[in-house]
Design an enzyme around this catalytic site. Structure first.
Site, PDB file in Angstrom:
ATOM      1  N   TYR A  92       0.829  -1.203   0.000  1.00 31.75           N
ATOM      2  CA  TYR A  92       0.000   0.000   0.000  1.00 31.75           C
ATOM      3  C   TYR A  92       0.859   1.247   0.000  1.00 31.75           C
ATOM      4  O   TYR A  92       2.076   1.187   0.192  1.00 31.75           O
ATOM      5  CB  TYR A  92      -0.963  -0.012   1.193  1.00 31.75           C
ATOM      6  CG  TYR A  92      -0.337   0.290   2.537  1.00 31.75           C
ATOM      7  CD1 TYR A  92       0.497  -0.627   3.167  1.00 31.75           C
ATOM      8  CD2 TYR A  92      -0.573   1.505   3.190  1.00 31.75           C
ATOM      9  CE1 TYR A  92       1.071  -0.346   4.400  1.00 31.75           C
ATOM     10  CE2 TYR A  92      -0.010   1.790   4.428  1.00 31.75           C
ATOM     11  CZ  TYR A  92       0.816   0.860   5.023  1.00 31.75           C
ATOM     12  OH  TYR A  92       1.383   1.149   6.243  1.00 31.75           O
TER      13      TYR A  92
ATOM     14  N   ARG B  76      -7.987 -20.832  -2.095  1.00 27.75           N
ATOM     15  CA  ARG B  76      -6.896 -20.452  -1.193  1.00 27.75           C
ATOM     16  C   ARG B  76      -5.732 -21.396  -1.424  1.00 27.75           C
ATOM     17  O   ARG B  76      -5.906 -22.620  -1.370  1.00 27.75           O
ATOM     18  CB  ARG B  76      -7.363 -20.529   0.256  1.00 27.75           C
ATOM     19  CG  ARG B  76      -6.298 -20.127   1.267  1.00 27.75           C
ATOM     20  CD  ARG B  76      -6.861 -20.138   2.675  1.00 27.75           C
ATOM     21  NE  ARG B  76      -5.846 -19.792   3.664  1.00 27.75           N
ATOM     22  CZ  ARG B  76      -5.008 -20.667   4.219  1.00 27.75           C
ATOM     23  NH1 ARG B  76      -5.059 -21.948   3.898  1.00 27.75           N
ATOM     24  NH2 ARG B  76      -4.114 -20.275   5.103  1.00 27.75           N
TER      25      ARG B  76
ATOM     26  N   LYS C  23       6.458  -2.126   1.908  1.00 31.71           N
ATOM     27  CA  LYS C  23       5.285  -1.558   2.582  1.00 31.71           C
ATOM     28  C   LYS C  23       4.075  -2.484   2.428  1.00 31.71           C
ATOM     29  O   LYS C  23       3.184  -2.230   1.617  1.00 31.71           O
ATOM     30  CB  LYS C  23       5.007  -0.151   2.016  1.00 31.71           C
ATOM     31  CG  LYS C  23       4.117   0.699   2.898  1.00 31.71           C
ATOM     32  CD  LYS C  23       4.193   2.136   2.461  1.00 31.71           C
ATOM     33  CE  LYS C  23       3.134   3.017   3.122  1.00 31.71           C
ATOM     34  NZ  LYS C  23       3.247   3.099   4.570  1.00 31.71           N
TER      35      LYS C  23
ATOM     36  N   ARG D 285       8.273   4.207  -4.563  1.00 33.81           N
ATOM     37  CA  ARG D 285       8.333   3.182  -3.513  1.00 33.81           C
ATOM     38  C   ARG D 285       7.339   2.061  -3.796  1.00 33.81           C
ATOM     39  O   ARG D 285       7.608   0.887  -3.532  1.00 33.81           O
ATOM     40  CB  ARG D 285       8.085   3.784  -2.131  1.00 33.81           C
ATOM     41  CG  ARG D 285       8.258   2.726  -1.030  1.00 33.81           C
ATOM     42  CD  ARG D 285       8.193   3.311   0.357  1.00 33.81           C
ATOM     43  NE  ARG D 285       6.902   3.932   0.602  1.00 33.81           N
ATOM     44  CZ  ARG D 285       6.623   4.696   1.657  1.00 33.81           C
ATOM     45  NH1 ARG D 285       7.553   4.929   2.571  1.00 33.81           N
ATOM     46  NH2 ARG D 285       5.426   5.228   1.808  1.00 33.81           N
TER      47      ARG D 285
ATOM     48  N   GLU E 175      11.880   2.082  14.476  1.00 29.39           N
ATOM     49  CA  GLU E 175      11.012   3.169  13.989  1.00 29.39           C
ATOM     50  C   GLU E 175       9.740   3.179  14.810  1.00 29.39           C
ATOM     51  O   GLU E 175       9.600   2.382  15.745  1.00 29.39           O
ATOM     52  CB  GLU E 175      10.707   2.970  12.497  1.00 29.39           C
ATOM     53  CG  GLU E 175      10.039   1.646  12.182  1.00 29.39           C
ATOM     54  CD  GLU E 175       9.903   1.351  10.686  1.00 29.39           C
ATOM     55  OE1 GLU E 175       9.834   2.286   9.879  1.00 29.39           O
ATOM     56  OE2 GLU E 175       9.850   0.159  10.346  1.00 29.39           O
TER      57      GLU E 175
HETATM   58  N1  PMP Z   1       7.624   3.504   9.055  1.00 35.59           N
HETATM   59  C1  PMP Z   1       6.493   2.787   9.063  1.00 35.59           C
HETATM   60  C2  PMP Z   1       6.484   1.464   9.749  1.00 35.59           C
HETATM   61  C3  PMP Z   1       5.335   3.279   8.447  1.00 35.59           C
HETATM   62  O1  PMP Z   1       4.201   2.558   8.443  1.00 35.59           O
HETATM   63  C4  PMP Z   1       5.367   4.566   7.836  1.00 35.59           C
HETATM   64  C5  PMP Z   1       4.146   5.173   7.196  1.00 35.59           C
HETATM   65  N2  PMP Z   1       3.431   4.316   6.425  1.00 35.59           N
HETATM   66  C6  PMP Z   1       6.573   5.279   7.861  1.00 35.59           C
HETATM   67  C7  PMP Z   1       7.681   4.716   8.479  1.00 35.59           C
HETATM   68  C8  PMP Z   1       6.686   6.639   7.223  1.00 35.59           C
HETATM   69  O2  PMP Z   1       6.706   6.555   5.825  1.00 35.59           O
HETATM   70  P1  PMP Z   1       6.188   7.741   4.910  1.00 35.59           P
HETATM   71  O3  PMP Z   1       6.972   8.942   5.322  1.00 35.59           O
HETATM   72  O4  PMP Z   1       6.505   7.317   3.556  1.00 35.59           O
HETATM   73  O5  PMP Z   1       4.741   7.903   5.200  1.00 35.59           O
END
Ligand code: PMP
Length: 286
Positions: free
Chosen positions: A32, A100, A150, A51, A182
């Site tokens: 996403y 599935r 992502k 990305r 993070e």
């Molecule tokens: N780290 C994680 C785990 C996230 O889910 C996100 C946002 N989706 C970010 C960092 C920040 O990414 P962005 O600046 O591209 O929104």
């Protein structure tokens, strides 16, 4: 009622459907993006589409549309839903093979599923919340090893937000071997002696689009940036801390595990970076 996009069609949200066999639903086999909208324009669409392409490639998933078509779909949704401030959510999954099975379906016979929708967020860029800042708790990072992709596999981040809420905080920072990776949905930073410190890019973290822009703007403004890991203990003794993401831009962190940072209000460097980020991003919005 919102107009959403699903597999080539613009539909009222209550008429948009996806199969129960969709691999996004059954296996979290999807990726996403979230792109913010300010003044009716997309912030850093180029970064998000790059990305997305990378996430799809890493998972060997076919892209359902060309990137210029994707920009047009984003614009259409922003216009049709009259979004001034808000975001566009996009999801691509490996489609619905009609059964599935762990084995990936043949992309020739099972096209990817693509869904986009908007969320209006009036006041998104306002600075009231930013001046107050957010409180975070630290929790163990038990996610898989490809956090640079992502994916829609967001159960643990979601649990992390719930743990934070239960503890009276706003969000959680994830910690692995003592070091902060993070936030649950954002990149994490501390400020020490005027220097901005954030973990270097690797498969341990998502390569934030906001992170890339903020670090670039910080360097342009002659701020010192150090990309290195920091421990949660070091964070608690920092002058300031903040997070970045497409939906929160630059958001100061004022408390970590109950320890107040600085004055307990949004730090000056973080607030200045937020202002620079918003100004510059608006200029380049499309
Ligand atoms: N780290 C994680 C785990 C996230 O889910 C996100 C946002 N989706 C970010 C960092 C920040 O990414 P962005 O600046 O591209 O929104």
């Amino acid at each position: 009622m919102r107009t959403v996009y699903v597999n080539g069609d613009y539909l009222p949200e209550d008429q948009a459907t996806v199969s129960i066999f969709d691999r996004g639903f059954l296996m979290a086999d999807g990726v996403y993006e979230v792109t913010s909208v300010l003044g009716g324009k997309l912030i850093d669409f180029a970064g998000h589409s790059r990305r997305l392409t990378r996430s799809l490639n890493e998972l060997d998933m076919a892209s359902p549309v060309e990137m210029d078509e994707l920009l047009e779909i984003h614009r259409q949704l922003v216009a049709r839903n009259e979004i001034d401030e808000g975001l566009v959510y996009l999801q691509v999954t490996r489609g619905a093979p009609g059964d599935r099975d762990f084995v990936f379906p043949d992309p020739e016979t099972t096209p990817s599923t693509i869904v986009l929708f908007t969320q209006a967020k009036p006041g998104l860029a306002g600075d009231v919340a930013a001046k107050k800042g957010i409180k975070v708790i630290s929790i163990e990072d038990i996610r898989w090893g490809r956090r640079d992709i992502k994916t829609v596999q967001l159960l643990y981040p979601s649990m992390g937000k719930m743990m934070a809420k239960k503890a009276g905080a706003d969000d959680a920072w994830l910690v692995e071997d003592g070091f902060v990776t993070e936030g649950t949905s954002n990149n994490a930073y501390i400020v020490k002696g005027g220097k901005i410190i954030t973990r270097a890019l690797s498969s341990d973290i998502l390569h934030g689009i906001t992170r890339a822009a903020v670090l670039r703007f910080a360097k342009e403004a002659q701020m010192e940036v150090e990309e290195r890991s920091f421990t949660i203990d070091e964070a608690k003794t920092a002058d300031e801390a903040f997070v970045t993401s497409a939906s929160s831009f630059v958001m100061p962190v004022v408390e970590i595990d109950g320890v107040t940072l600085g004055s307990g209000k949004g730090g000056p460097l973080a607030l200045r970076l937020r202002e620079i980020y918003l100004d510059e991003s608006r200029k380049m919005a499309e």
